[in-house]
Design a protein around this motif. Structure first.
Motif, PDB file in Angstrom:
ATOM      1  N   THR A  43      -0.427  -6.710   1.691  1.00  0.00           N
ATOM      2  CA  THR A  43      -1.004  -5.748   2.629  1.00  0.00           C
ATOM      3  C   THR A  43       0.829  -4.697   1.520  1.00  0.00           C
ATOM      4  O   THR A  43       0.373  -3.651   1.253  1.00  0.00           O
ATOM      5  N   LEU A  44       1.491  -5.294   1.108  1.00  0.00           N
ATOM      6  CA  LEU A  44       2.781  -5.010   0.119  1.00  0.00           C
ATOM      7  C   LEU A  44       1.944  -5.337  -1.338  1.00  0.00           C
ATOM      8  O   LEU A  44       2.189  -3.881  -1.439  1.00  0.00           O
ATOM      9  N   ALA A  45       1.615  -6.074  -1.906  1.00  0.00           N
ATOM     10  CA  ALA A  45       0.678  -5.833  -3.224  1.00  0.00           C
ATOM     11  C   ALA A  45      -0.031  -4.172  -3.487  1.00  0.00           C
ATOM     12  O   ALA A  45       0.125  -3.388  -3.620  1.00  0.00           O
ATOM     13  N   ARG A  46      -1.129  -3.968  -1.919  1.00  0.00           N
ATOM     14  CA  ARG A  46      -1.722  -3.579  -2.216  1.00  0.00           C
ATOM     15  C   ARG A  46      -1.022  -2.106  -1.997  1.00  0.00           C
ATOM     16  O   ARG A  46      -1.316  -0.555  -2.575  1.00  0.00           O
ATOM     17  N   SER A  70      -5.063  -6.279 -13.465  1.00  0.00           N
ATOM     18  CA  SER A  70      -3.844  -5.448 -13.778  1.00  0.00           C
ATOM     19  C   SER A  70      -4.942  -4.033 -14.420  1.00  0.00           C
ATOM     20  O   SER A  70      -5.935  -3.335 -13.845  1.00  0.00           O
ATOM     21  N   TYR A  71      -3.781  -3.488 -13.878  1.00  0.00           N
ATOM     22  CA  TYR A  71      -3.667  -1.987 -13.820  1.00  0.00           C
ATOM     23  C   TYR A  71      -2.917  -1.365 -14.720  1.00  0.00           C
ATOM     24  O   TYR A  71      -1.904  -1.583 -14.323  1.00  0.00           O
ATOM     25  N   ALA A  72      -3.400  -0.441 -15.143  1.00  0.00           N
ATOM     26  CA  ALA A  72      -3.048   0.614 -15.774  1.00  0.00           C
ATOM     27  C   ALA A  72      -2.770   1.781 -15.925  1.00  0.00           C
ATOM     28  O   ALA A  72      -2.858   2.696 -15.383  1.00  0.00           O
ATOM     29  N   SER A  78       0.259  -6.070 -13.272  1.00  0.00           N
ATOM     30  CA  SER A  78      -0.703  -7.173 -13.348  1.00  0.00           C
ATOM     31  C   SER A  78      -0.577  -7.747 -11.673  1.00  0.00           C
ATOM     32  O   SER A  78       0.748  -8.232 -11.587  1.00  0.00           O
ATOM     33  N   HIS A  79      -1.606  -8.336 -10.829  1.00  0.00           N
ATOM     34  CA  HIS A  79      -1.685  -9.060  -9.806  1.00  0.00           C
ATOM     35  C   HIS A  79      -2.238  -9.901 -10.061  1.00  0.00           C
ATOM     36  O   HIS A  79      -3.023 -10.054 -10.201  1.00  0.00           O
ATOM     37  N   SER A 101       5.845  -8.566 -20.989  1.00  0.00           N
ATOM     38  CA  SER A 101       6.081  -7.568 -21.796  1.00  0.00           C
ATOM     39  C   SER A 101       6.381  -6.531 -21.799  1.00  0.00           C
ATOM     40  O   SER A 101       6.881  -5.911 -21.846  1.00  0.00           O
ATOM     41  N   GLU A 102       4.933  -6.242 -21.237  1.00  0.00           N
ATOM     42  CA  GLU A 102       4.683  -4.733 -21.316  1.00  0.00           C
ATOM     43  C   GLU A 102       4.592  -4.223 -19.595  1.00  0.00           C
ATOM     44  O   GLU A 102       4.460  -3.163 -19.774  1.00  0.00           O
ATOM     45  N   GLY A 103       4.649  -4.673 -18.839  1.00  0.00           N
ATOM     46  CA  GLY A 103       4.826  -3.906 -17.529  1.00  0.00           C
ATOM     47  C   GLY A 103       5.947  -4.885 -16.482  1.00  0.00           C
ATOM     48  O   GLY A 103       6.272  -5.566 -16.627  1.00  0.00           O
ATOM     49  N   ILE A 104       4.667  -5.013 -15.581  1.00  0.00           N
ATOM     50  CA  ILE A 104       5.479  -5.530 -14.214  1.00  0.00           C
ATOM     51  C   ILE A 104       4.145  -6.350 -13.216  1.00  0.00           C
ATOM     52  O   ILE A 104       3.344  -6.645 -14.044  1.00  0.00           O
TER      53      ILE A 104
END
Length: 502
Positions: A43-46, A70-72, A78-79, A101-104
């Protein structure tokens, strides 16, 4: 490792926490979500992903079988779901290090790969608690501090009756300030300014640090004061609806989202109307002291010799070593300081009024459905000073973020001068000299700032403005009064000898 402990009474509170975390995390953060089935991790991730996307309908499939989704987004996310991870080595195959290195990275079931996750990770540990749940957030102090700040903003909103508002990232800038759009169904959007009190830097001169020497705002009091002054003079600045002056949080009017650019290019009409408003603002008498309460008064500082010189020093302290690969010699530094002392002497008798300091495209809102000066929304003025009016005109007619062609620049200068002549006594010859001088001062500062942002603040994208900054500087140096600075720049190897007298 420090920890924050929160009680989430229902699913809505978990969603709210996901939104708050989306405004706190940054590229390079790994958030491990730990807890039993049904504890609230997904729920939190969504909620986090939908807030990052600013899309409440965003499809967020479970990565249980794919292991990663992964989401741009504005920051790539990245989940990961490691429930079915067979071996820790698989994490490399999934591209975890590259994603971090590129995101969360959001990681559910981190227990299956703890040895491969970064030690600096954040961990949210969920536990059932009655009809709700508790969550303990632990991690490095710097990351937790960002989360605490976001939760503090939520508390501010709650105290002001906006506790369940949607918070969406709006923008940040070259400073430490950040902005959010605050959304309540059925009500106009508001803007939240997050501007914590500035932390002192290294002492540079006379027992003062850079912000003090340059007279930069160190809290939100100047913003509130100058906004009031601008509005009382008949111009458009945001209303401040709610504030916590000590915490540095303001809830202000949303003036709109249209700027004075279209598809990245200047819109002549909007620039000209901005200059017209500026001319009328400069014709107003100066309000030196602005009282906000019996105990709070903002005194507008002067753009004095110290402030001008500490800003121009950025060229020799940051730009020159980057450009040449070595520092300025003592003789070069002394020569540069002497040149600026000579130039600043010329401003002794110049007209001095309210100087907004950053009056250019990022800080001007176009309100085409309004009339008069209400069409020009001014949103960045907390560093305002009393100084040469030519500075603000140089700022917009040599916009640091977009190229202003010579014809439009001259049209703006001519319009400004015509408006000022119509409003009373105005020395155009002195103004045009001061325009060149203030242009040189501003562009010497900017050249150093772009390098400082890249090297100190890890913001290299501002370097794309460097060629434009130097093309503007060459224009400034064409005035005969700027000959000493032009000669110094050529000798120091940071300009060629192409700049000629007008």
């Amino acid at each position: 490792m420090q920890a924050l402990k929160l009680t989430l009474k229902d699913e809505a509170a978990t969603i709210e926490l996901g939104e708050d975390l989306a405004l706190a995390l940054k590229a390079g953060d790994c958030l491990a979500l730990s807890g039993d089935l049904g504890a609230g991790k997904s729920t939190l991730a969504r909620a986090f992903l939908r807030a990052m996307a600013d899309d409440e309908a965003l499809e967020v499939p479970s990565p249980t079988f794919t292991l990663v989704q992964s989401y741009a987004l504005r920051i790539p996310v990245s989940h990961f779901d490691l429930y079915r991870l067979a071996d820790v080595s698989e994490l490399d195959e999934l591209g975890f290090d590259e994603a971090l290195s590129e995101g969360i990275c959001l990681v559910e079931w981190p227990e299956n790969a703890l040895s491969a996750l970064p030690k600096s990770r954040l961990t949210a540990t969920f536990s059932h608690f009655g009809d709700g749940r508790t969550v303990a957030l632990s991690g490095e102090p710097a990351a937790l501090s960002r989360i605490e700040r976001s939760l503090g903003i939520r508390a501010f909103l709650r105290q002001r009756g906006y506790g369940h508002a949607k918070r969406r990232h709006l923008s940040g800038d070259a400073s430490a300030r950040a902005y959010e759009r605050i959304l309540v169904p059925g009500e106009p959007a508001l803007i939240l300014m997050d501007s914590a009190r500035h932390k002192p830097g290294p002492i540079l001169q006379d027992g003062k640090y850079y912000q003090q020497l340059a007279h930069l705002a160190e809290d939100v009091i100047p913003f509130v004061a100058i906004a009031r002054d601008i509005r009382e003079k008949g111009f458009c600045a945001p209303h401040v609806y709610e504030s916590d002056l000590d915490a540095g949080i303001l809830l202000i009017e949303d003036l709109g989202s249209d700027g004075i650019l279209s598809e990245g290019q200047p819109v002549a009409e909007r620039y000209l109307e901005s200059v017209r408003a500026l001319a009328h603002l400069h014709a107003q008498p100066v309000t030196r002291d602005i009282s906000l309460s019996p105990s709070v008064t903002h005194h507008i500082p002067d753009f004095d010799r110290t402030a001008m010189k500490i800003e121009t020093s950025l060229l020799i302290d940051w730009y020159l070593p980057w450009k040449r690969g070595d520092k300025a010699s003592d003789a070069e530094r002394a020569g540069y300081v002497a040149v600026w002392d000579q130039l600043i002497d010329l401003l002794t008798t110049s007209e001095k009024k309210l100087l907004l300091r950053d009056f250019h495209s990022p800080n001007i809102i176009w309100r085409g459905d309004r009339s008069g000066f209400d069409r020009i929304g001014i949103i960045d003025f907390q560093d305002a000073m009393i100084g040469p009016t030519a500075y603000d005109v140089a700022s917009i007619s040599q916009d640091a973020r977009v190229t202003i062609e010579p014809d439009l620049r001259e049209e703006m200068l001519s319009l400004y001068c015509a408006e000022r002549h119509a409003l009373g006594d105005f020395d155009e010859t002195a103004f045009r000299r001061d325009w060149h001088l203030m242009s040189a001062q501003r562009n010497c500062k900017l050249a150093g700032i772009w390098v400082r942002l890249m090297q100190r603040d890890q913001k290299p994208f501002y370097m794309k403005h460097m060629p434009r900054t130097f093309s503007y500087l060459e224009v400034a140096l064409k005035h005969e009064a700027l000959a000493p600075l032009r000669d110094w720049c050529i000798k120091a190897g940071i300009l060629y000898s192409s700049a000629r007298h007008e």
